[in-house]
Design a protein around this motif. Structure first.
Motif, PDB file in Angstrom:
ATOM      1  N   GLN A  75       6.760   0.400  -8.341  1.00 21.70           N
ATOM      2  CA  GLN A  75       6.100   0.546  -9.640  1.00 21.70           C
ATOM      3  C   GLN A  75       4.588   0.552  -9.405  1.00 21.70           C
ATOM      4  O   GLN A  75       4.019  -0.465  -8.997  1.00 21.70           O
ATOM      5  N   PRO A  76       3.922   1.692  -9.614  1.00 20.99           N
ATOM      6  CA  PRO A  76       2.465   1.752  -9.391  1.00 20.99           C
ATOM      7  C   PRO A  76       1.727   0.743 -10.275  1.00 20.99           C
ATOM      8  O   PRO A  76       2.043   0.601 -11.464  1.00 20.99           O
ATOM      9  N   LEU A  77       0.739   0.061  -9.696  1.00 22.23           N
ATOM     10  CA  LEU A  77      -0.005  -0.936 -10.466  1.00 22.23           C
ATOM     11  C   LEU A  77      -0.863  -0.284 -11.540  1.00 22.23           C
ATOM     12  O   LEU A  77      -1.105  -0.886 -12.596  1.00 22.23           O
ATOM     13  N   ASP A  78      -1.332   0.941 -11.270  1.00 20.05           N
ATOM     14  CA  ASP A  78      -2.193   1.604 -12.250  1.00 20.05           C
ATOM     15  C   ASP A  78      -1.400   2.378 -13.301  1.00 20.05           C
ATOM     16  O   ASP A  78      -1.982   2.953 -14.222  1.00 20.05           O
ATOM     17  N   ASN A  79      -0.067   2.395 -13.167  1.00 19.80           N
ATOM     18  CA  ASN A  79       0.768   3.082 -14.153  1.00 19.80           C
ATOM     19  C   ASN A  79       2.146   2.414 -14.180  1.00 19.80           C
ATOM     20  O   ASN A  79       3.138   2.964 -13.696  1.00 19.80           O
ATOM     21  N   PRO A  80       2.227   1.200 -14.724  1.00 15.80           N
ATOM     22  CA  PRO A  80       3.459   0.396 -14.658  1.00 15.80           C
ATOM     23  C   PRO A  80       4.652   0.971 -15.425  1.00 15.80           C
ATOM     24  O   PRO A  80       5.756   0.450 -15.305  1.00 15.80           O
ATOM     25  N   THR A 113      -2.853   4.153  -2.806  1.00 16.69           N
ATOM     26  CA  THR A 113      -2.864   3.320  -4.008  1.00 16.69           C
ATOM     27  C   THR A 113      -2.033   2.069  -3.744  1.00 16.69           C
ATOM     28  O   THR A 113      -1.546   1.853  -2.624  1.00 16.69           O
ATOM     29  N   LYS A 114      -1.869   1.245  -4.758  1.00 12.92           N
ATOM     30  CA  LYS A 114      -1.083   0.021  -4.646  1.00 12.92           C
ATOM     31  C   LYS A 114       0.107   0.088  -5.603  1.00 12.92           C
ATOM     32  O   LYS A 114       0.031   0.696  -6.678  1.00 12.92           O
ATOM     33  N   ALA A 115       1.211  -0.558  -5.195  1.00 12.96           N
ATOM     34  CA  ALA A 115       2.390  -0.574  -6.052  1.00 12.96           C
ATOM     35  C   ALA A 115       3.176  -1.858  -5.814  1.00 12.96           C
ATOM     36  O   ALA A 115       3.019  -2.525  -4.782  1.00 12.96           O
ATOM     37  N   ARG A 119       0.851  -1.187   0.000  1.00 18.72           N
ATOM     38  CA  ARG A 119       0.000   0.000   0.000  1.00 18.72           C
ATOM     39  C   ARG A 119       0.890   1.241   0.000  1.00 18.72           C
ATOM     40  O   ARG A 119       1.843   1.327   0.782  1.00 18.72           O
TER      41      ARG A 119
END
Length: 235
Positions: A209-214, A192-194, A180
């Motif tokens: 590395q953000p999951l929503d913007n790899p 967010t998650k990463a 988180r």
């Protein structure tokens, strides 16, 4: 009476250091004070003398200007070595050797409270201070950054200097873990998650590395085993 004698004694020592001539009684006590004064002059508060060992069989009178001291102090050694030469008309008459048992003033990191084996060390568990240590370990920890986030390999008592052999840096976040991420600048708070792109240690920074913007990467500070904080106050 003792205080007056000591004051006169120190005054005579100062006279000898300043090049003034004064007849003194050369004794074991004189050698002890002479060596202590020499170490104090050269090392100030960085070295503390516990005791001086020198044997003078029989006290005798000598002119203070005929006494010279050669001091040798190996770095971080528990012992200092002094050679006291007594000359007459520039001819060496007698030599005495003395050993001073000393302590070094060193920066250390100590436990503020009892740290138990297996505990992950936080900034609240330790503090930086200065101690006089006779036998200075080669693996002494001198910076809190070396300790925060480490796991204690043994119990560490209150006030005990921490050595690298007492701790182990064990990551609480491992490469590939999903964590988180909290962004908090004091006005806005976003969660967010990463994915962790490297091992992360408590109180240290980790690359994510953000999951929503790899295609992008971010860096935050590890606050627990699955949480990373991004905040201006973290840096």
């Amino acid at each position: 009476m003792k205080k007056t004698f000591y004051s006169v004694f120190v005054f005579l020592l100062l006279l000898s250091f300043c090049g003034f001539s004064k007849e003194i009684i050369f004794s074991q006590k004189y050698v002890e004070e002479l060596v202590k004064s020499q170490i104090k002059r050269e090392y100030h508060d960085n070295v503390k003398v516990d005791s001086v060992n020198c044997f003078v069989y029989k006290p005798f009178k000598v002119d203070s200007k005929d006494i010279s001291v050669d001091l040798r102090v190996p770095p971080l050694s528990p012992d200092a070595y002094a050679t006291i030469n007594i000359n007459s008309n520039h001819i060496l008459q007698r030599t005495y050797n003395a050993i001073a048992y000393i302590e070094w003033r060193v920066p250390v990191v100590v436990a503020k409270k009892l740290i138990t084996r297996g505990q992950i060390i936080t900034k609240n568990d330790i503090k930086s201070t200065v101690k006089y240590i006779r036998f200075v370990p080669q693996n002494l920890v001198v910076s809190k950054h070396q300790v925060i986030g480490a796991t204690a390999l043994q119990n560490i008592g209150i006030g005990e200097p921490i050595r690298t052999s007492m701790i182990s840096m064990v990551p609480i976040i491992r490469y590939g873990d999903i964590v988180r991420v909290i962004y908090d600048n004091g006005y806005i708070r976003i969660t967010t998650k990463a994915k962790a792109m490297q091992n992360g240690y408590l109180g240290k920074f980790v690359r994510l590395q953000p999951l929503d913007n790899p295609k992008t990467f971010i860096v935050g500070k590890v606050v627990d085993k699955d949480t990373v904080l991004i905040s201006p106050n973290s840096y």
